[in-house]
Structure formats: C-alpha cells, structure tokens
Design a protein around this motif. Structure first.
Motif, PDB file in Angstrom:
ATOM      1  N   UNK A   1      -5.929   5.230  -4.227  1.00  0.00           N
ATOM      2  CA  UNK A   1      -4.746   4.454  -4.607  1.00  0.00           C
ATOM      3  C   UNK A   1      -3.737   4.366  -3.468  1.00  0.00           C
ATOM      4  N   UNK A   2      -3.535   5.455  -2.728  1.00  0.00           N
ATOM      5  CA  UNK A   2      -2.550   5.437  -1.640  1.00  0.00           C
ATOM      6  C   UNK A   2      -2.928   4.405  -0.586  1.00  0.00           C
ATOM      7  N   UNK A   3      -4.191   4.381  -0.190  1.00  0.00           N
ATOM      8  CA  UNK A   3      -4.626   3.403   0.809  1.00  0.00           C
ATOM      9  C   UNK A   3      -4.483   1.985   0.290  1.00  0.00           C
ATOM     10  N   UNK A   4      -4.766   1.784  -0.994  1.00  0.00           N
ATOM     11  CA  UNK A   4      -4.631   0.435  -1.555  1.00  0.00           C
ATOM     12  C   UNK A   4      -3.158   0.028  -1.614  1.00  0.00           C
ATOM     13  N   UNK A   5      -2.285   0.971  -1.942  1.00  0.00           N
ATOM     14  CA  UNK A   5      -0.853   0.660  -1.975  1.00  0.00           C
ATOM     15  C   UNK A   5      -0.336   0.344  -0.570  1.00  0.00           C
ATOM     16  N   UNK A   6      -0.790   1.102   0.421  1.00  0.00           N
ATOM     17  CA  UNK A   6      -0.348   0.863   1.791  1.00  0.00           C
ATOM     18  C   UNK A   6      -0.945  -0.416   2.366  1.00  0.00           C
ATOM     19  N   UNK A   7      -2.038  -0.891   1.769  1.00  0.00           N
ATOM     20  CA  UNK A   7      -2.646  -2.129   2.263  1.00  0.00           C
ATOM     21  C   UNK A   7      -1.709  -3.317   2.080  1.00  0.00           C
ATOM     22  N   UNK A   8      -0.751  -3.219   1.174  1.00  0.00           N
ATOM     23  CA  UNK A   8       0.252  -4.287   1.040  1.00  0.00           C
ATOM     24  C   UNK A   8       1.060  -4.410   2.335  1.00  0.00           C
ATOM     25  N   UNK A   9       1.510  -3.244   2.838  1.00  0.00           N
ATOM     26  CA  UNK A   9       2.302  -3.243   4.072  1.00  0.00           C
ATOM     27  C   UNK A   9       1.446  -3.679   5.260  1.00  0.00           C
ATOM     28  N   UNK A  10       0.193  -3.245   5.267  1.00  0.00           N
ATOM     29  CA  UNK A  10      -0.697  -3.579   6.382  1.00  0.00           C
ATOM     30  C   UNK A  10      -1.107  -5.046   6.361  1.00  0.00           C
ATOM     31  N   UNK A  11      -0.893  -5.703   5.243  1.00  0.00           N
ATOM     32  CA  UNK A  11      -1.232  -7.114   5.158  1.00  0.00           C
ATOM     33  C   UNK A  11      -0.102  -8.045   5.543  1.00  0.00           C
ATOM     34  N   UNK A  12       1.108  -7.495   5.748  1.00  0.00           N
ATOM     35  CA  UNK A  12       2.259  -8.356   6.044  1.00  0.00           C
ATOM     36  C   UNK A  12       2.076  -9.078   7.380  1.00  0.00           C
ATOM     37  N   UNK A  13       1.752  -8.332   8.437  1.00  0.00           N
ATOM     38  CA  UNK A  13       1.615  -8.931   9.757  1.00  0.00           C
ATOM     39  C   UNK A  13       0.533  -9.992   9.820  1.00  0.00           C
ATOM     40  N   UNK A  14      -0.714  -9.659   9.425  1.00  0.00           N
ATOM     41  CA  UNK A  14      -1.758 -10.678   9.434  1.00  0.00           C
ATOM     42  C   UNK A  14      -1.430 -11.872   8.546  1.00  0.00           C
ATOM     43  N   UNK A  15      -0.755 -11.606   7.426  1.00  0.00           N
ATOM     44  CA  UNK A  15      -0.404 -12.710   6.541  1.00  0.00           C
ATOM     45  C   UNK A  15       0.569 -13.682   7.184  1.00  0.00           C
ATOM     46  N   UNK A  16       1.528 -13.142   7.920  1.00  0.00           N
ATOM     47  CA  UNK A  16       2.516 -14.004   8.576  1.00  0.00           C
ATOM     48  C   UNK A  16       1.883 -14.878   9.653  1.00  0.00           C
ATOM     49  N   UNK A  17       0.815 -14.358  10.271  1.00  0.00           N
ATOM     50  CA  UNK A  17       0.205 -15.106  11.370  1.00  0.00           C
ATOM     51  C   UNK A  17      -0.913 -16.038  10.923  1.00  0.00           C
ATOM     52  N   UNK A  18      -1.554 -15.738   9.792  1.00  0.00           N
ATOM     53  CA  UNK A  18      -2.723 -16.535   9.393  1.00  0.00           C
ATOM     54  C   UNK A  18      -2.547 -17.298   8.091  1.00  0.00           C
TER      55      UNK A  18
END
Length: 300
Positions: free
Chosen positions: A201-218
């Motif tokens: 669950x922790x990794x899945x919750x942190x995946x939101x933050x890790x998706x911000x940068x790629x999301x902004x660029x792609x």
C-alpha cells in the motif's frame, strides 16, 4: 446512531472498497481522503451528514488498503485515478451528479474531476489544497520548503519502508508538522497507519507523487484539466495553521473559475481541519450542500 460498513462497489472501471454511512436509498455524497490517511478520516463527518439525510460513500483511494490501482505502474497517472472516481460517482449516483467532499489528494482529484467529468458532480467542497493554477501563481520558496517531502518521495525503497512502518513514525511526524496545534489521539491516526502498512500500500500511495512529473510532461489532457477554470459549484477550505499547504498559497483561489462560491480559512486549524474543527467543517458542508447550486448563486 447510523453504523458504518465497508462494501465493495462495482464500477465500469473495476471495484472500489468504500466505507458507507447512511441509508442506501438516501441521496449519495462522496467523501475522498488524502495522504497519509484513510477513509476513516471522514467517519465523524459521515455520521453528521447521514443524520442530515445523506448516504455517505468514502472510498479507499485506488492503491490504499486492498483497493487495486487502475494500472500496475509504479508511477500512477492521476488521470487514471480521476477516471476511477468518476466511474464511482456515476455508479453511486445512478447517472445523476453527486456532491463531493475531498481533502488533500481528494481535493486534487476533485479539481480534475470537475475538469474531466464535470457532469458527474453536483457541487464540491475541497479542503487543504488550492486549485493547481492558483498554486502555481502563488508558489513561494516557503511553499517549496513545505513540499520538499514530495521530492523525497521520488527516491525508491526508503520512503516506502518509512510510510509502511507499522509503528507509523513518519505518518505521525507528518500529521504533527502539518497540523501543529492538533493533539490527535491514537484512535485518530491508527486507521491511517494500518491502511498504509498493508502489503504494497505504501508504494502504491507514493506512486501518486511519482506520477506527477511524468504526467506533466506526457499527459497534455491532464495538464489542461489541472489548469482549467473551475465550472462546478465549489467551496474551497484552507487551514489557518496548515504546515503542509501555506494559506498564502490559496491567494486568488476565489477567482479560479465561475463555479467557485468562495474561500473559507478555518481559524485554529491546520491541514486536517475537518478533524481539528469537526463542527465548523460539518457546518460548512451542510450550508454548502443546502445552498443553490446554479452559477448565479451567491458566493460564501
């Protein structure tokens, strides 16, 4: 007193687990939590709103607890989560728009829902995070320091272990920093610690933050949604002593779109204002839910 139960709700994008309070036949309202938290954060509010005649549906965000993510990626696309919540709104509303209350990430997804799936929302109250376009314009060095944890979360492995700690040392530290005046009890924080300590669950919750940068660029559509003017009738709530999102970051939020009905700053409350000042927050919700929702309605 109305009991709260956990149910699996089927949607066109898969199933989500939610805490449900109130009569299933009553008008539904979505209550969406943030990080580091769980849907238990809305138990008191749900009891109040169910007594006022609502069926409160508080989902686990995708990836929290046993709820699956829309994709298997370690960097979650926020648009995927938004689409899952839109499917949930359509399911519980049986095709009719529903009211929405979102805190922290729940607020972020409220803004994205309003832009991408505005027809699913009757109105929304969003707390602790300003509209993205407002935040960009008001960004300061102070806010960058407050948000440094988001950069730390980009590092693999170590943040995941810290967030998953069953003793909740990092979760406790974040709650204390973000709501410095709140002397929360063990019963308040235990559900959040347990939800994030579930396997993966922790990794899945942190995946939101890790998706911000790629999301902004792609994700061009996602960028447009994040910066779009708010059309859905919306009340924005900030905490006066928020240690995560500075109140100055909300400057200009009341002008973030024709749907915004006002900005309210809760005195004596930090990031978790709905827990610190539950009666005041419930009053804001009840008043906003009972107000006219048309675009010509008076501002709060």
């Amino acid at each position: 007193m109305t009991e709260t139960r956990e149910e699996l709700i089927e949607t066109r994008r898969g199933a989500l687990t939610a805490r449900i309070t109130g009569d299933d036949q009553a008008p539904p309202i979505l209550l969406v939590h943030g990080f580091p938290d769980s849907p238990h954060t809305f138990d008191d509010l749900a009891a109040t709103l169910s007594a006022a005649g609502y069926c409160c549906v508080a989902p686990y965000l995708p990836g929290y607890g046993a709820t699956a993510l829309p994709t298997g990626s370690l960097r979650t696309r926020l648009s995927d989560v938004t689409d899952s919540l839109a499917a949930l709104a359509a399911s519980v509303g049986r095709g009719a728009p529903v009211p929405y209350v979102g805190h922290d990430w729940g607020a972020v997804f409220g803004y994205l829902l309003a832009a991408r799936h505005g027809g699913t929302l009757d109105r929304m109250l969003v707390a602790a995070v300003p509209p993205p376009a407002t935040l960009v314009r008001a960004l300061s060095l102070g806010q960058l320091r407050r948000s440094a944890y988001m950069g730390a979360f980009q590092v693999p492995v170590f943040p995941d272990r810290a967030v998953a700690d069953p003793r909740g040392r990092l979760v406790r530290a974040l709650w204390q920093r973000w709501s410095p005046g709140w002397r929360f009890r063990e019963a308040d924080i235990a559900p959040a610690i347990a939800a994030l300590a579930a396997p993966g669950a922790a990794s899945r919750a942190l995946s939101y933050y890790r998706g911000i940068g790629p999301g902004l660029t792609t994700d061009a559509a996602g960028r447009r949604a994040a910066l779009a003017p708010i059309e859905v009738p919306t009340l924005i709530v900030a905490g006066a002593t928020d240690g995560c999102m500075a109140p100055c970051g909300f400057r200009g939020a009341a002008d973030a779109g024709p749907g915004v009905r006002g900005l309210v700053t809760v005195a004596g409350a930090g990031h978790f204002m709905h827990r610190e000042q539950p009666e005041r927050f419930a009053e804001l919700c009840r008043d906003f839910l009972s107000a006219p929702s048309s675009r010509g309605a008076a501002r709060v």
